[in-house]
Motif scaffolding. Sequence first.
Motif, short mmCIF file in Angstrom:
data_model
loop_
_atom_site.label_atom_id
_atom_site.label_comp_id
_atom_site.label_asym_id
_atom_site.label_seq_id
_atom_site.Cartn_x
_atom_site.Cartn_y
_atom_site.Cartn_z
N UNK A 183 -11.42 52.24 9.99
CA UNK A 183 -10.51 52.06 8.52
C UNK A 183 -9.45 51.13 8.72
N UNK A 184 -9.15 50.57 7.42
CA UNK A 184 -8.01 49.91 7.42
C UNK A 184 -6.61 50.50 7.57
N UNK A 185 -5.67 49.34 7.94
CA UNK A 185 -4.24 49.95 7.84
C UNK A 185 -3.95 50.69 6.47
N UNK A 186 -4.31 50.05 5.49
CA UNK A 186 -3.97 50.69 4.26
C UNK A 186 -4.65 52.21 4.10
N UNK A 187 -5.64 52.61 4.56
CA UNK A 187 -6.35 53.75 4.61
C UNK A 187 -5.90 54.64 5.80
N UNK A 188 -5.77 54.09 6.81
CA UNK A 188 -5.15 54.69 7.91
C UNK A 188 -4.26 54.23 8.79
N UNK A 189 -2.74 53.97 8.45
CA UNK A 189 -1.87 53.11 9.06
C UNK A 189 -1.81 53.87 10.53
N UNK A 190 -1.99 55.13 10.75
CA UNK A 190 -1.53 55.64 12.12
C UNK A 190 -2.88 55.32 12.94
N UNK A 191 -3.82 54.68 12.64
CA UNK A 191 -4.98 54.57 13.10
C UNK A 191 -5.16 53.07 14.00
N UNK A 192 -4.08 52.24 13.53
CA UNK A 192 -4.12 50.97 14.30
C UNK A 192 -2.82 50.81 14.99
N UNK A 193 -2.69 50.24 16.32
CA UNK A 193 -1.66 50.17 16.88
C UNK A 193 -1.01 48.73 16.53
N UNK A 194 0.08 48.45 17.00
CA UNK A 194 0.82 47.07 16.51
C UNK A 194 0.26 45.79 17.03
N UNK A 195 -0.51 45.87 18.02
CA UNK A 195 -1.43 44.83 18.56
C UNK A 195 -2.71 44.75 17.88
N UNK A 196 -3.04 45.73 16.97
CA UNK A 196 -4.42 45.87 16.02
C UNK A 196 -5.67 46.53 16.77
N UNK A 197 -5.31 46.83 17.98
CA UNK A 197 -6.06 47.67 18.57
C UNK A 197 -6.11 49.17 17.82
N UNK A 198 -7.45 49.75 18.35
CA UNK A 198 -7.60 51.23 17.86
C UNK A 198 -6.83 52.03 18.44
N UNK A 199 -6.24 53.20 17.79
CA UNK A 199 -5.83 54.36 18.34
C UNK A 199 -7.07 55.45 18.27
N UNK A 200 -7.97 55.50 19.04
CA UNK A 200 -9.28 56.29 18.85
C UNK A 200 -8.97 57.64 18.51
N UNK A 201 -7.88 58.31 19.15
CA UNK A 201 -7.67 59.75 18.88
C UNK A 201 -7.37 59.89 17.14
#
Length: 939
Positions: free
Chosen positions: A506-524
């Motif tokens: 998902x994009x940052x727009x759809x799921x801002x909590x899914x993406x870390x500051x370095x643009x890596x994924x928060x898989x949980x």
Amino acid sequence: MKKYVAIFLTLLIANSGNAAIGDLFLPSDDVEILNVQNFKNHIQNSTTAWLVDFYASWCGDCQRFAPTWKKFATEVAAWRDMVRVAVLACSDEINTSICREYQIVHFPTVRYFGENYQSGKGVVVHHGERVDVQSVKKSVIEIVVNEIHEGRGTVYPNLLPYEASDLGRLFEGLPDHIQYVFLVVDPPDAHLGAEVALDIHKTPNISVKYSFNNNSELIAKLQIEKFPTIVALDRRNNSQLLTSDTNSKAVKTTIGTFLESKGLKIIEHIPEIKKIPSADLDLEHKERSKVVLRQHIKKMSDVIFQVDLEAALRYSLRQEVSTIEVIKGDQLQALNVYLTVLKKYFPFGHNSSSFIDELLKLTSESTEIKGVVIEEIVNRAENQGLFSSKQRFLGCEGSSTRYRGYPCSLWRLFHYLTVNSAQLNVYNKRNNPREVLEAMHAYVKYFFGCVRCSQHFQEMAAERNLTKVSSLDSSILWLWEAHNVVNARIKGDDTEDPEYPKYQFPTKFLCPECVQEDNSWKTDEVLKYLKRMYGRFNICPAWKKFASEVASWQDLVKIAVVECSDETNTPLCREYRITRYPTVKYFHENYRFGSGALMSHQNQNYATVEFLKKALIEKLMEEISEGRGAIYPNLLPYEGADLKQLIESIPKDVQYVFLVVDAAQAYLGAEVALDLHKANGIIVRHSLKNNSVQFMTCDANRTALKRTIVKFLEEKGFKTVKTVEETKNNTSQVAPRGIENAIQGVLRQRIKKMGDVIFQVDLEAAVRYSLRQEVSAVQTIKGNQLEALAAYLQVLKKYFPFYYNSSSFIDELLTLTSNSGAITGLQIEEIVKRAESNGTFSSTLKFLGCEGTRQFDENRPFYGYGNHNVVNARLKGDPTEDAEYPKKQFPDRIRCPECVDDDGSWKKEEVLKYLKRMYSNANVRYIGADTYVFFRDLD
């Protein structure tokens, strides 16, 4: 005033003689568009040969190949009197039978059918990895040469290579009017001479032949050093060597220059293609409507539509699986596995999975199945109304038919299956966590039409270790990562829809909590998002869509809702006998008494927009036939043998009557009559049988029919009113409760700090809601219902933590249920209300420990530790989940560290101790009536 009657016949078979706007091939291209209706008429016993590209508009390789095929058709236009270039869309369901008969299971597939063809599958034209015009030409020429070598191919000039060691036999076998022979000498893999021979075969007085540069004696005698070289020879054996560049255009220019010096010229005759005229109406308007719909759907963000999931299922079975003539061995096993996961996890409506049961039985009990049997079963299911809509795609609709569509819906289907497998099997330790992924892998390997896509997926499965996926959650993430790999690979590709560019989702727009500051994924967080997006409760509900689609009927019939879970509505729901949810009832105009008419239908459910419209129209027709429904237009079918009676019944102010002739029980005419009921000067009627009159045709859908009528009226200079009105938003917004909301928020935070405390308030709320808003909603309780109520009351009497004399109302209810053969729901409600008024309950608070952030009742009867956790797992990530109280497996390590073993499994004896401790009377907290003072000292 002169009156007109226009008859419209809605056709159930779409016009496939012409490609739709946005398809890979259009009537303006230099290819002939074939379909099931004209394929054999054109191919069999033809005086020319045929080259047919069997394609699927959604297939990436087909999209890449289409420009090459069109360019090839243009460059070989001079060959049309010998070989025709055509296409057939296997992605169009009406062509499935042809694609199955000719065993077209991968796309694109090009077949050659010789002149006078009568039977067989044709010859496969291999164009190799280099998909360019020259490679296609080379493959076709090799087939033509082989045809001539085997005694066929009489429509072509002699394309066999010249093998003599001198020029003495060049005129051998040629008619007397041939003055010049041009021998093109080239390497064996070039076929340049054969191509030129075909291009200028209509030029009189000349013949073009070719020889290869491995004919060493001929090369030596002619002293040829450069290739290609053209040898020009006349009847007097005068020869001349001509040089040229290595392409057919240059060779033809060289030959043309020579002929001009002799007073002759090249003729490249190009026969015209007879185009089938398009029957589609107002294509630009249709495209504009689609654009508006796509923009509306984009605003809905990441909603999954039932329509798209069903489209994937239907297409996969009816247009991929069923194109295989005989399914057996590994293919049959793969089909059985696919059907099994569909049966387990697909969101079928009530009884709508019966056709899957039939297919499963067939694949389990047979060693081989014919593809046509699969198609028949799916078609029958569609005719029985087992799918929610006839629309092909909605959320997966692309900006043209070549984009998105089936691949998009298939991805969504398998995402949905992985998520729902995880949610339904969280405690099923015997379940294979790779069950859905393995089904997908087998399906793509054996049935997916895009060959290269299938190969890529199999390679990715091996590279990304699909066989080592060890948990249900990791199966969800594996598919998500695989999908993003594909998105990255085809980003910027010609197959990418410009309106829907490929991105990592998902994009940052759809799921801002899914993406870390370095643009890596928060898989949980990604996992939570995927469970939310592809959970079964995220499928767009039908009632709102139904209300939107019938918005123009709102002056005739209003669409409304009543929430029976609101205790203020309990008397209403009881009076109208609402005991199951959802229940849809119809109340006619001037309604005064009665419980309303239940809208129900065999093998259907309320998740179906088409069912709701059909059920409503049937009810309106019934009302009209029984002398009611005066506010509606005449929806009864016209049954006259001719138009005389219809004309005589027309009021004087009506200028046009449109009679829609359609299949029985289709009701398309009635639907459009309601849509256009406010248009002045016209009437729409419908008939369920054909009349022998002149008619106009249109597509079998409501929008096309209205557009056809409007276009007819506009041509007559007749102005109509707007056919669709905006739905008025009558939903009243409850104003924020200000300070009370703030207090509730603080209260919830303080209760969280108390840990595993059970509040008397919540237990009482469950008792009150169950008795006053569920049991009392039943008008008359008797038989098994009465026995079940008595049993419930007895366990409450024995084990509920009543204080003082507060169980007296339970005693009264027990006496009532024991001494009566039947009791009314109203009696139950009155007793519970009296108990409330007498101060029987400890508080008038509805919930405390179970208070949520939204008005969703989170309190549910406790069904036991194991089952409760199964429910928690199923609802985790669901839209019904409270963000402040996420679903989890309880007790967690914080609450009960001794309950969980090192490997994450439960220590059930410790869990039992915990549950006895948590739910014992000693742990129930009593709160004085409506006071918050208790919480001041919690910190």
